[in-house]
Every structure is written in C-alpha cells, then in structure tokens.
Scaffold this active site. Structure first.
Site, PDB file in Angstrom:
ATOM      1  N   LYS A  99       0.866  -1.172  -0.084  1.00 46.76           N
ATOM      2  CA  LYS A  99       0.063   0.048  -0.088  1.00 46.76           C
ATOM      3  C   LYS A  99       0.979   1.297   0.072  1.00 46.76           C
ATOM      4  CE  LYS A  99      -3.884   2.154   2.437  1.00 46.76           C
ATOM      5  NZ  LYS A  99      -4.546   2.439   1.175  1.00 46.76           N
ATOM      6  N   CYS A 145      -3.711   9.139  -6.680  1.00 48.84           N
ATOM      7  CA  CYS A 145      -4.604   8.968  -5.803  1.00 48.84           C
ATOM      8  C   CYS A 145      -5.596  10.066  -5.757  1.00 48.84           C
ATOM      9  CB  CYS A 145      -4.213   8.736  -4.508  1.00 48.84           C
ATOM     10  SG  CYS A 145      -5.436   8.457  -3.108  1.00 48.84           S
TER      11      CYS A 145
END
Lengths: 316, 267
Positions: free
Chosen positions: A59, A142
């Site tokens: 992640k 993101c």
C-alpha cells in the site's frame, strides 16, 4: 508414478504458459496485487503470494505517518466499489523497521510511494529503495489527496516526479501509476516515458460519488472517492489501449479485472502484467489463482501458448 | 461471473431506531427496526450520516428488530448518545465468521465484550455464563440473562476479582466442550491459556481497526489472518499460532503498536 510425473510436467508447462517478464523481473504469472489492497503488512503480502499472485504491491507510503480519512471509507454498489481511505500509512521510516527488506519474499515486491511535494516523492523513493523492492511504483494519481498542484493531470508534474523518483531509486525500475481522471492519459504516459520511467501502471480508480437518498448525503465521509471493480474495467481497458499505442515501456494493466477473461482482455489491450485489487473482495484472496486458472483454460481452448501471442492483439 | 458479484449487504441501507436502553453507566443499546440475517458473533457496520462509520457486534436479534450495544468513548459513540426513537442510521452487513454453536458450553464476557457473546448465549442450550466488569455500575445484561456467575474487579457486586478465577473453578469441576469469550484482549488471552491448560476448546472474538469489513483494506490483519472475514471469531487452532494475540495491534496508520498503546490511542 507415471501419473505423478505427468502431473509435474503439466504443472511446468502451465507455469510456462503464464510466465511473464516485466522490466527484467520474472513473474510466474502476470497477476499483481494492486497497491491499496491488503499490502499493509508483510503477512498480507505473503498471503496474496500464497494465493497465487505473481507479484505484490505495498500500500502506498509517504515520508510521514498518516491516519487517513474516517469512515465510511469503502462500500460496494451494484457494479463496483467506491473507496476513499485517504492513504493511511505508517510512513517510510516505520515501514523500514517493519519490513526490514523486500527482496526476500517468495514473489517480487513492488514498493509503492507517494508524496505531497515533488521533493517528498524523491525522499520516499530513496527510503523505499533501501528496502530493495523489485520495482518502485510512484502513485501520482490517488484522487483523495490534496496535492499542491494536480500532479496526475499535469504533463510537467509527471515529468518532474518521474525524474525525481528515478534519480532516487538507483537501479530499481520505476513504474508511474496514472489516473484515468484526465483528458488524455496517453500523453501523460508518454511524458513519464520521456522522463525515464521503466513501466506504466494504469489505472488508479475513477472519481465517483454515491448519494444515499434516504439521508440525502454522500455515503463516503470524503463525499467522493474512487470507483474500482467491474464498473472500472472498460475505462481501464480503454486507457491501457491508448497508452499502448503511444509508449514502448510495459504496462501493468489495472482496473476491474475479476476473472480470467477480463485478464485476457487487458493483455489484448496491451498490458504486460495485470493488477488485481477489488477482485479480492468479489472472489476472495484466492482470486489470483482463480484468474490464472481461467486464463490457462481460455488459452488452451484457443491454442495460445504464451501471452506474447495475444499481447496488444486488439490493435491494428 | 459468480452469483455473489453483487452483494447489497456491502452498501449501507437506512433504518430507523426503534428504542434505546441504558444498559449500565456509559453503556447503551440502540435497537433498530428491521430484520437482519445475523449469526452469533457477527457484526454490522453502523453509519451515522455526516459523522462516521464503525463496526458493532449485533447484540440483540429478533424477527422485527436488532440492536447493538456500545460504550461511550469517542466521537462516534458520543454521537450515538444523541440517537433516539425515530432517528435514522445506515447499516451494512452482517459480516464476519460467527461462533460455532455447541452443547455444554461456558461463556466468558468481560465488560462491553458481553455484547459480542449475547446472541450466542441466546442461541446456546443452558450455557454457564461468567460476566465480569470493573464495578457494579459497568455490569450489563444483569436482567437479560439469569443464573450468571458475576465478578467485579472492585468487589462492588458478585465475586471480587477477575473472570479467570471462576473460570478456573468451573473447568476444574466440570467437563465443558467449549469456552466462548469476548472482552479486553488481555482477559481473552488469559481465558485462552486457562482453556489450553484444561484442554478445552476456545473461541474468542477479537477486535482490530477495521475499514471495509469485507476483507480487502488490510487494516485489521492479525498475523496472517484477515480479521473481518476470517474472524473476528477465532478458534484454538488459530489462536495458538497468533503471535499478535495479547501482544500487539496495528494503529489506524498501520503502525504496529503494543496493546497498551493501541487501547490508549482508542480511548
């Protein structure tokens, strides 16, 4: 005994069918655990690998410890999934202590990083490089972070980040993870390639919103978030197709791949490897193995011996 | 595509609050109109629009309503204190791996952890129940379940001391097929160790920071196990190999912390 030997031989040929090489990294199959799914701990990466992932991605981490957004962070709607987790993470310094090294896993590990400034991308890349991942992914896309400038849609920013991350990654190959929330994704991929990236990861989630009409409020605490799952797949296939036409570096095609046929479709669009994320919900962590089995079944049926035979087939 | 591809239980749906009861000091139960197919030990994600979403054990279950019991600690639970009959809240779930249902069982609940074993007690046939809390004012379900063995840390009600003492007595005097437990993790670790000593199966309901509830965000991992889908209930076979059980947990940031730091951060 004979049947044993036969099975062993089959297993080998099966491995060969799906074997993939990306930036000189050998993968037993093209499925890659996408960043943001599991990927917080060593054990979760090992879990994906044990369930058949050809490679796994951490992640995304940055230089500081982040708590992320409050919930609801994630839910499933008919057709896909929506999330705004806000990139929680322990930060690179804690991760270095936690993971110790990334070159001693059973499969190649991709270290994903992001930053809120271009310099931070460089610092995070340097720290990530010290863990010796097989590849570094710069997540510039993101949708849930307030960048000082819209990195993911600016050609200049993509070039700067790519150069900065490359300069701090030593010999480790660098992939740039692009957002679909842009006018021309292929131009951005070309900018990253020109600036020296070794691969492109496409795509991150598509920006979206779901409103609960009883309360009259968007469900996510962040109001908007990223769409993944089956609803994202046609967008991802289109993006990979357009990028493949424009660049020569390999593409990790990511977005809504849930079964073997989806994966084949992504390869035909031009992907070298296949990112798998939301499928871990739809089918459990064993999604990797199931997708590989289904790809092989399709390949046998269509007398395809290796993925090179069909890569980019949808073009021209 | 699998039939399971569209599972609406993963999207919050709005329900109205049917009633609220005060269970103990700072502990209340919110009852919700509607039916939910929940098994003992499973949990729901409760969404207060505009505030937050949190996992909560289903602590009451009937054909027309269900409830969750909470201890007022932080932002979310303080907002729960404002809920009253007619308020609407979002629910998704149920999630998680439930308790097994076996005969001849003993149940150990600590504090508000009783909420996670309460529908289990409803489902079991004459279980022995040990209910422990800090003091008399923190004990819950005293009228709901009869014949419980009750302990308080300060001796203000029932037997003075921890739940582990009557547990030792019970396991020494009688053969049980299983011990179910939920409460503070150090208590559960102790309960599990006592079960191991007496060679009795144990199932414990653990808790970690949770975001999705359906197995992909990776926040709730305990060792290699995804708590929200493989747990929250784990049996002896897994508990035996959990290095983090009773030792460490991950904070919201994903950083590994001691249980002390983890609980300190939560309260």
């Amino acid at each position: 005994m004979a049947s044993h030997q036969k099975r062993y031989k089959d297993d080998n040929s099966v491995k060969g069918m799906l074997s993939t090489s990306i930036c000189g990294i050998k993968l037993s199959n093209p499925t890659v655990l996408a960043s943001g799914i599991l990927g917080i701990t060593r054990q979760s990466l090992e879990k994906a690998a044990a369930n058949g992932a050809g490679a796994v991605t951490l992640k995304s981490l940055c230089t500081v410890e982040r708590r992320g957004l409050s919930g609801p962070n994630m839910f499933v709607f008919p057709g896909g999934m929506l999330n705004a987790v806000g990139l929680p993470g322990q930060g690179m310094d804690n991760a270095i202590k936690d993971f110790e090294a990334l070159d001693n896993f059973s499969v190649p590990v991709i270290g994903s990083i992001f930053g809120s400034t271009i310099d931070e991308f460089g610092i995070a890349a340097k720290k990530m490089a010290s863990l010796k991942p097989a590849m570094i992914e710069a997540n510039i896309s993101c949708p849930n972070i307030d960048y000082h400038e819209p990195y993911y849609s600016s050609i200049e920013a993509v070039e700067k980040i790519t150069k900065c991350v490359k300069a701090n990654s030593g010999r480790i190959p660098v992939t740039i993870k692009l957002s679909p929330n842009v006018y021309n994704i292929a131009e951005l991929a070309a900018a990253a390639e020109k600036a020296g990236c070794d691969a492109i990861t496409a795509i991150n989630t598509a920006s979206g919103m779901v409103i609960d009409i009883e309360s009259g409020k968007p469900i996510l605490s962040n109001k908007s978030g990223g769409i993944s799952g089956p609803a994202l797949k046609p967008i991802a296939v289109r993006c990979v197709y357009e990028i493949y036409d424009k660049v020569n570096v390999p593409i990790i095609g990511t977005g809504g791949v849930t079964d073997g046929k989806d994966a084949i479709e992504m390869i035909m669009a031009g992907a070298t490897a296949i990112g798998i994320g939301s499928a871990c919900y739809y089918r459990g962590v064993s999604a990797f193995r199931q997708i590989c089995d289904e790809m092989q079944e399709w390949m046998r049926k269509h007398k395809v011996k290796g993925l090179d035979e069909i890569r980019g087939k949808a073009h021209g | 595509m699998d039939e399971s591809f569209v599972a609406m239980k993963e999207m919050p749906s709005m329900h109205s609050v049917s009633r609220v009861i005060q269970e103990a000091h700072s502990i209340r139960t919110i009852f919700i109109n509607g039916k939910i197919e929940s098994k003992p030990g499973q949990f729901i994600m409760v969404w207060l629009p505009g505030i937050e979403e949190k996992p909560m054990a289903v602590s009451y279950l009937s054909s027309s309503e269900f409830g969750f019991t909470y201890h007022t600690i932080g932002k979310f639970t303080k907002a729960c204190d404002n809920l009253k009959k007619g308020s609407t809240i979002g629910i998704r779930g149920p999630y998680g791996n439930p308790f097994s249902i076996r005969k001849n069982a003993l149940v150990v609940g600590g504090g508000v952890g009783m909420a996670s074993v309460s529908t289990l007690i409803d489902a079991l046939e004459n279980p022995v129940v040990i209910n422990g809390a800090r003091n008399k004012g923190s004990l819950i379900y005293m009228e709901r379940f009869s014949g419980m063995i009750v302990t308080t840390d300060d001796g203000s009600f029932g037997r003075k001391g921890f739940v582990t003492e009557p547990l030792e007595d019970e396991l020494s005097n009688k053969k049980f097929s299983i011990v179910y437990t939920c409460g503070p993790e150090l208590m559960m670790k102790k309960v599990f160790e006592i079960c191991e000593k007496h060679k009795v199966d144990c199932e414990a309901s653990l808790e970690r920071v949770m975001k999705c509830g359906f197995g992909i965000c990776g926040n709730c991992l305990v060792d290699g196990h995804i708590l929200c889908t493989e747990g929250p209930v784990f049996g002896s076979k897994i508990l035996r190999n959990l290095k983090e059980f009773g030792n460490s947990a991950r904070l919201k940031t994903g950083k590994k912390a001691s249980l002390k730091e983890y609980y300190g951060w939560r309260s």
